[in-house]
Scaffold this motif. Structure first.
Motif: not given
Length: 132
Positions: A36-52, A59-67
């Motif tokens: 159910k978690f498999k797929g592409t996720w996108v989001g934002t972050f905020s606080g001391g810094d902001t960004g995407n 399917a094994a729960g491994k996450a890879t990406g960029t900040v």
């Protein structure tokens, strides 16, 4: 006697006909709770810094990406980590092979949220995201 023989034959046929074997009788279907978690996720972050941020979860729960930070232009940090079956996500992000910070939180099948921390930059905050 013929009457009893015929009755015995009919009951035997019914008894054998109601017992069936299936090739799936010995197969145990195990549900992949990480699916159910498999797929592409996108989001934002905020606080001391902001960004995407963006991540692909397999399917094994491994996450890879960029900040990418809004304060550090043209730099993409490498994001790697894992999701557990209950939706707990723990990832780190690095630049040039050195860990810069971590993101932890919880995912549902479509949304996620949590906190981030960068001891190197002495910054922290929150993040949110959705699955595409």
């Amino acid at each position: 006697m013929k009457k009893h023989f015929l009755t015995i034959c009919i009951f035997s046929a019914l008894a054998f006909g109601s017992i069936s074997c299936s090739s799936d009788d010995n197969h145990v279907h195990q549900e992949n709770k990480l699916e159910k978690f498999k797929g592409t996720w996108v989001g934002t972050f905020s606080g001391g810094d902001t960004g995407n941020w963006t991540a692909t979860i397999d399917a094994a729960g491994k996450a890879t990406g960029t900040v990418s930070s809004n304060s550090v232009a043209s730099v993409n940090f490498v994001l790697t980590g894992n999701v557990t079956e209950n939706g707990t996500i723990n990832v780190s992000y690095s630049y040039s092979g050195e860990e810069v910070g971590t993101m932890t939180g919880t995912l549902t099948d479509k949304t996620g949220s949590g906190t981030w921390n960068s001891p190197v930059q002495d910054l922290d905050g929150t993040w949110t995201g959705t699955k595409n």
